[in-house]
Motif scaffolding. Structure first.
Motif, PDB file in Angstrom:
ATOM      1  N   GLN A  54       0.826  -1.205   0.000  1.00 36.22           N
ATOM      2  CA  GLN A  54       0.000   0.000   0.000  1.00 36.22           C
ATOM      3  C   GLN A  54       0.860   1.255   0.000  1.00 36.22           C
ATOM      4  O   GLN A  54       0.508   2.248  -0.649  1.00 36.22           O
ATOM      5  CB  GLN A  54      -0.954  -0.017   1.201  1.00 36.22           C
ATOM      6  N   VAL A  55       1.975   1.226   0.708  1.00 35.22           N
ATOM      7  CA  VAL A  55       2.904   2.360   0.700  1.00 35.22           C
ATOM      8  C   VAL A  55       3.441   2.570  -0.722  1.00 35.22           C
ATOM      9  O   VAL A  55       3.480   3.700  -1.223  1.00 35.22           O
ATOM     10  CB  VAL A  55       4.054   2.144   1.716  1.00 35.22           C
ATOM     11  N   GLU A  56       3.822   1.485  -1.369  1.00 32.43           N
ATOM     12  CA  GLU A  56       4.304   1.573  -2.760  1.00 32.43           C
ATOM     13  C   GLU A  56       3.214   2.131  -3.677  1.00 32.43           C
ATOM     14  O   GLU A  56       3.482   2.955  -4.553  1.00 32.43           O
ATOM     15  CB  GLU A  56       4.755   0.195  -3.251  1.00 32.43           C
ATOM     16  N   CYS A 118     -12.117   8.937   0.848  1.00 35.69           N
ATOM     17  CA  CYS A 118     -12.082  10.351   0.466  1.00 35.69           C
ATOM     18  C   CYS A 118     -11.078  10.584  -0.656  1.00 35.69           C
ATOM     19  O   CYS A 118     -11.401  11.227  -1.657  1.00 35.69           O
ATOM     20  CB  CYS A 118     -11.727  11.226   1.671  1.00 35.69           C
ATOM     21  N   ALA A 119      -9.871  10.061  -0.484  1.00 36.40           N
ATOM     22  CA  ALA A 119      -8.827  10.271  -1.496  1.00 36.40           C
ATOM     23  C   ALA A 119      -9.252   9.704  -2.844  1.00 36.40           C
ATOM     24  O   ALA A 119      -9.049  10.336  -3.894  1.00 36.40           O
ATOM     25  CB  ALA A 119      -7.512   9.647  -1.033  1.00 36.40           C
ATOM     26  N   ARG A 120      -9.848   8.517  -2.836  1.00 35.87           N
ATOM     27  CA  ARG A 120     -10.317   7.907  -4.081  1.00 35.87           C
ATOM     28  C   ARG A 120     -11.357   8.787  -4.774  1.00 35.87           C
ATOM     29  O   ARG A 120     -11.294   9.029  -5.972  1.00 35.87           O
ATOM     30  CB  ARG A 120     -10.911   6.528  -3.782  1.00 35.87           C
ATOM     31  N   THR A 121     -12.285   9.295  -3.980  1.00 28.55           N
ATOM     32  CA  THR A 121     -13.344  10.138  -4.535  1.00 28.55           C
ATOM     33  C   THR A 121     -12.778  11.442  -5.089  1.00 28.55           C
ATOM     34  O   THR A 121     -13.169  11.886  -6.175  1.00 28.55           O
ATOM     35  CB  THR A 121     -14.425  10.404  -3.474  1.00 28.55           C
ATOM     36  N   TYR A 122     -11.844  12.051  -4.358  1.00 27.53           N
ATOM     37  CA  TYR A 122     -11.208  13.285  -4.848  1.00 27.53           C
ATOM     38  C   TYR A 122     -10.477  13.019  -6.155  1.00 27.53           C
ATOM     39  O   TYR A 122     -10.601  13.793  -7.114  1.00 27.53           O
ATOM     40  CB  TYR A 122     -10.208  13.852  -3.832  1.00 27.53           C
ATOM     41  N   ALA A 123      -9.708  11.926  -6.213  1.00 24.50           N
ATOM     42  CA  ALA A 123      -8.947  11.596  -7.426  1.00 24.50           C
ATOM     43  C   ALA A 123      -9.894  11.369  -8.600  1.00 24.50           C
ATOM     44  O   ALA A 123      -9.650  11.855  -9.707  1.00 24.50           O
ATOM     45  CB  ALA A 123      -8.076  10.373  -7.186  1.00 24.50           C
ATOM     46  N   GLN A 124     -10.971  10.642  -8.353  1.00 22.29           N
ATOM     47  CA  GLN A 124     -11.957  10.370  -9.414  1.00 22.29           C
ATOM     48  C   GLN A 124     -12.574  11.679  -9.909  1.00 22.29           C
ATOM     49  O   GLN A 124     -12.669  11.907 -11.112  1.00 22.29           O
ATOM     50  CB  GLN A 124     -13.053   9.439  -8.882  1.00 22.29           C
ATOM     51  N   THR A 125     -12.959  12.529  -8.997  1.00 24.25           N
ATOM     52  CA  THR A 125     -13.583  13.809  -9.340  1.00 24.25           C
ATOM     53  C   THR A 125     -12.643  14.687 -10.160  1.00 24.25           C
ATOM     54  O   THR A 125     -13.068  15.377 -11.085  1.00 24.25           O
ATOM     55  CB  THR A 125     -14.017  14.551  -8.061  1.00 24.25           C
ATOM     56  N   LEU A 126     -11.347  14.616  -9.820  1.00 21.92           N
ATOM     57  CA  LEU A 126     -10.356  15.439 -10.515  1.00 21.92           C
ATOM     58  C   LEU A 126      -9.873  14.827 -11.824  1.00 21.92           C
ATOM     59  O   LEU A 126      -9.058  15.428 -12.528  1.00 21.92           O
ATOM     60  CB  LEU A 126      -9.156  15.689  -9.589  1.00 21.92           C
ATOM     61  N   LEU A 134      -6.134   2.817  -8.145  1.00 25.95           N
ATOM     62  CA  LEU A 134      -5.154   2.334  -7.172  1.00 25.95           C
ATOM     63  C   LEU A 134      -5.629   2.568  -5.733  1.00 25.95           C
ATOM     64  O   LEU A 134      -5.463   1.713  -4.860  1.00 25.95           O
ATOM     65  CB  LEU A 134      -3.800   3.007  -7.400  1.00 25.95           C
ATOM     66  N   LEU A 135      -6.215   3.723  -5.491  1.00 29.53           N
ATOM     67  CA  LEU A 135      -6.743   4.023  -4.163  1.00 29.53           C
ATOM     68  C   LEU A 135      -7.913   3.103  -3.816  1.00 29.53           C
ATOM     69  O   LEU A 135      -8.048   2.663  -2.672  1.00 29.53           O
ATOM     70  CB  LEU A 135      -7.141   5.497  -4.071  1.00 29.53           C
ATOM     71  N   GLU A 136      -8.736   2.788  -4.794  1.00 28.68           N
ATOM     72  CA  GLU A 136      -9.848   1.853  -4.600  1.00 28.68           C
ATOM     73  C   GLU A 136      -9.313   0.466  -4.246  1.00 28.68           C
ATOM     74  O   GLU A 136      -9.874  -0.222  -3.384  1.00 28.68           O
ATOM     75  CB  GLU A 136     -10.712   1.775  -5.862  1.00 28.68           C
ATOM     76  N   GLU A 137      -8.226   0.067  -4.890  1.00 29.01           N
ATOM     77  CA  GLU A 137      -7.611  -1.236  -4.600  1.00 29.01           C
ATOM     78  C   GLU A 137      -7.207  -1.310  -3.122  1.00 29.01           C
ATOM     79  O   GLU A 137      -7.472  -2.302  -2.435  1.00 29.01           O
ATOM     80  CB  GLU A 137      -6.389  -1.421  -5.501  1.00 29.01           C
ATOM     81  N   GLU A 141      -8.733  -3.571   0.140  1.00 25.67           N
ATOM     82  CA  GLU A 141      -7.874  -4.345   1.046  1.00 25.67           C
ATOM     83  C   GLU A 141      -8.134  -3.991   2.503  1.00 25.67           C
ATOM     84  O   GLU A 141      -8.180  -4.877   3.367  1.00 25.67           O
ATOM     85  CB  GLU A 141      -6.398  -4.108   0.721  1.00 25.67           C
ATOM     86  N   GLU A 142      -8.306  -2.710   2.778  1.00 25.66           N
ATOM     87  CA  GLU A 142      -8.566  -2.281   4.157  1.00 25.66           C
ATOM     88  C   GLU A 142      -9.910  -2.828   4.637  1.00 25.66           C
ATOM     89  O   GLU A 142     -10.032  -3.282   5.781  1.00 25.66           O
ATOM     90  CB  GLU A 142      -8.532  -0.757   4.283  1.00 25.66           C
ATOM     91  N   GLU A 143     -10.911  -2.808   3.775  1.00 25.45           N
ATOM     92  CA  GLU A 143     -12.219  -3.353   4.140  1.00 25.45           C
ATOM     93  C   GLU A 143     -12.136  -4.857   4.374  1.00 25.45           C
ATOM     94  O   GLU A 143     -12.768  -5.382   5.296  1.00 25.45           O
ATOM     95  CB  GLU A 143     -13.247  -3.023   3.060  1.00 25.45           C
TER      96      GLU A 143
END
Length: 186
Positions: A54-56, A118-126, A134-137, A141-143
């Motif tokens: 995830q860090v990568e 939040c980050a995934r949604t911001y990236a998608q919106t932008l 990648l953020l969704e992936e 995993e976290e879920e």
């Protein structure tokens, strides 16, 4: 940093997540060592490997959106991890310790789920569609980790913790239900 745009907010969220993940990388080996049940140790060990990936992945996302990830301390994760450290210092029966470790780990997971969502949604919106993927992936995993911890807790650890007996005033009593092993009609 002044927040002037959604991209600024995305940058701050990515920095926060990056620092949070790195704090988690330092905390997980201690949790693995403190855990008693092999299934919990295994879940923590697997999540350590997942967290490294995830860090990568965050580093990839940062390149795609043009963000430098250094220079921010995630105060939220710092507090959650500090609470977990306090719990690990407690003198608890093995299953009770494991139940507390699971609770601490799930607080971490829930913080991450909120941040990655939040980050995934911001990236998608932008329009950063690959970054959003990648953020969704990572979010998935976290879920999954949260669900696995729940299964370990509800199917095993919490039941064992409820069965642990403690010596109280010369008599035995079961933690959680008020009935120890001797009190089961036998």
């Amino acid at each position: 940093m002044q927040m002037e745009s959604l991209k600024d907010l995305l940058a701050e969220e990515l920095k926060d997540l990056y620092n949070a993940e790195n704090q988690i990388l330092k905390a997980l080996p201690k949790m693995i060592k403190k855990a008693n049940h092999q299934e919990l140790k295994s879940a923590f060990q697997e999540h350590l490997t997942v967290t490294e990936h995830q860090v990568e992945r965050l580093e990839q996302v940062a390149k795609q959106v043009g963000v430098a990830l250094r220079g921010k301390t995630c105060q939220g994760m710092k507090g959650i991890i500090e609470e977990g450290k306090e719990w690990m210092d407690e003198d608890a029966e093995p299953a009770t310790m494991d139940a507390g470790l699971i609770a601490a780990a799930q607080k971490v997971e829930h913080y991450e789920i909120a941040g990655y969502g939040c980050a995934r949604t911001y990236a998608q919106t932008l329009g950063f569609h690959e970054a959003a993927r990648l953020l969704e992936e990572t979010l998935v995993e976290e879920e999954q980790t949260d669900r696995r911890l729940t299964q370990i807790a509800e199917g095993l650890i919490n039941l064992e913790a409820a069965e642990e007996e403690v010596e109280v005033g010369g008599s035995m009593r079961g933690a959680g239900r008020g009935v120890g092993r001797r009190g089961r009609g036998g």
